[in-house]
Scaffold this active site. Sequence first.
Site, short mmCIF file in Angstrom:
data_model
loop_
_atom_site.label_atom_id
_atom_site.label_comp_id
_atom_site.label_asym_id
_atom_site.label_seq_id
_atom_site.Cartn_x
_atom_site.Cartn_y
_atom_site.Cartn_z
N CYS A 268 0.81 -1.22 0.00
CA CYS A 268 0.00 0.00 0.00
C CYS A 268 0.84 1.28 0.00
CB CYS A 268 -0.99 -0.02 1.17
SG CYS A 268 -0.28 0.23 2.82
N HIS A 317 -2.77 1.54 6.74
CA HIS A 317 -3.15 1.43 5.33
C HIS A 317 -3.35 2.80 4.71
CE1 HIS A 317 -4.42 -0.74 1.79
NE2 HIS A 317 -5.43 0.10 1.65
N HIS A 329 -5.75 1.86 -4.64
CA HIS A 329 -4.78 1.39 -3.65
C HIS A 329 -4.32 -0.03 -3.98
CE1 HIS A 329 -7.76 -0.95 -0.84
NE2 HIS A 329 -8.21 -0.93 -2.07
#
Length: 355
Positions: A268, A317, A329
């Site tokens: 990420c 995240h 993402h």
Amino acid sequence: MASHRRPKQPNRARVTVLTTAAAAAVVLSSQAANAAPSEKPSKDEVKAKVDKLYQQAEQATEKYNGAKEKQEKLQKEISTIQDNVAKGQQELNELRDGLGSMASAQYRSGGLDPSLQLFLSADPDDYLDKASALDQLSAQQVDALKKIQEKQRELAQQRSEASGKLEDLDSTRTELGKKKKEVQGKLGAAQKLLNSLTAEEKAQLAEEEARATRASEREVLKASDAGTGTSAPVSSGSGRAGAAFAAAQSKLGTPYVYGATGPSSFDCSGLTSWAYAQAGVGLPRTSEAQTGAGTRIYSASQLQVGDLVFFFNDLHHVGLYAGNGQIIHAPRSGTVVRYESMNTIGGPFMFGVRV
């Protein structure tokens, strides 16, 4: 005449034990027969457990990324210090050679100055502390001695700094190994759960994810239509944010790999740091560190395309805002870079950052 003996009676205690054991065996057998067989977890239960393991793996991945970044930084610093020490040692040797030349010249001209002779046979720091001897040296010799003293102190400090960083590097490598093992353990447990599903259940999960991705893509296109009057992929967003978002879009479909920073795979924070690098902006490696890269936006309604968006209380995240409540993402292992609704990430939206 035949002898008739009375049969030996069994011991009462033995009879009691045997009877009790037999009764217990009957009860256990009855319970086993009546007990329902252990139920196989449903597809949704497996998915929930797998999602939880993937979240834990991503948490460990971000810690791994931080340790890896620290390791690389320490290695560069140590290399620089070691180069400086080597150069400093060469300079020190040259200073000593120069002082030795002065001593040789003085000896040839009439004998070695006692003070200089003392220096050559003892430590310069100790010698210079004897201030009474300085007036016996020429100005040139005093200057040379002071330079040697300064260089020795400088080298001692650099060597001490290098030693400390080497110890730090060793502990960082240990931490890196632990985090890598933790990530692999979580991913292995998740894969074991997935393997327990039937082929049909796996196909159903894949189709559910595909439907969610298609729905998210439609929302992104709506945002694009509203902003540009076209159905082209979103490319709005100003300046660096727009350039970073366009770079991330070019990697749609690229696989997630923990610890990866592109260009052929990402995690990420690897995707966000790579995307902004294409726009000429250097971001820190981990999601937590990236929270300090710009101005925080706490209202989702105020987000703009290309803003960094952070999820979960521990900020493990991060993605890029794509408009209309969607992000682009790198979700987790087993997936690819894709669009997704902010409502389905699995953790709360914390804030955005405008770089």
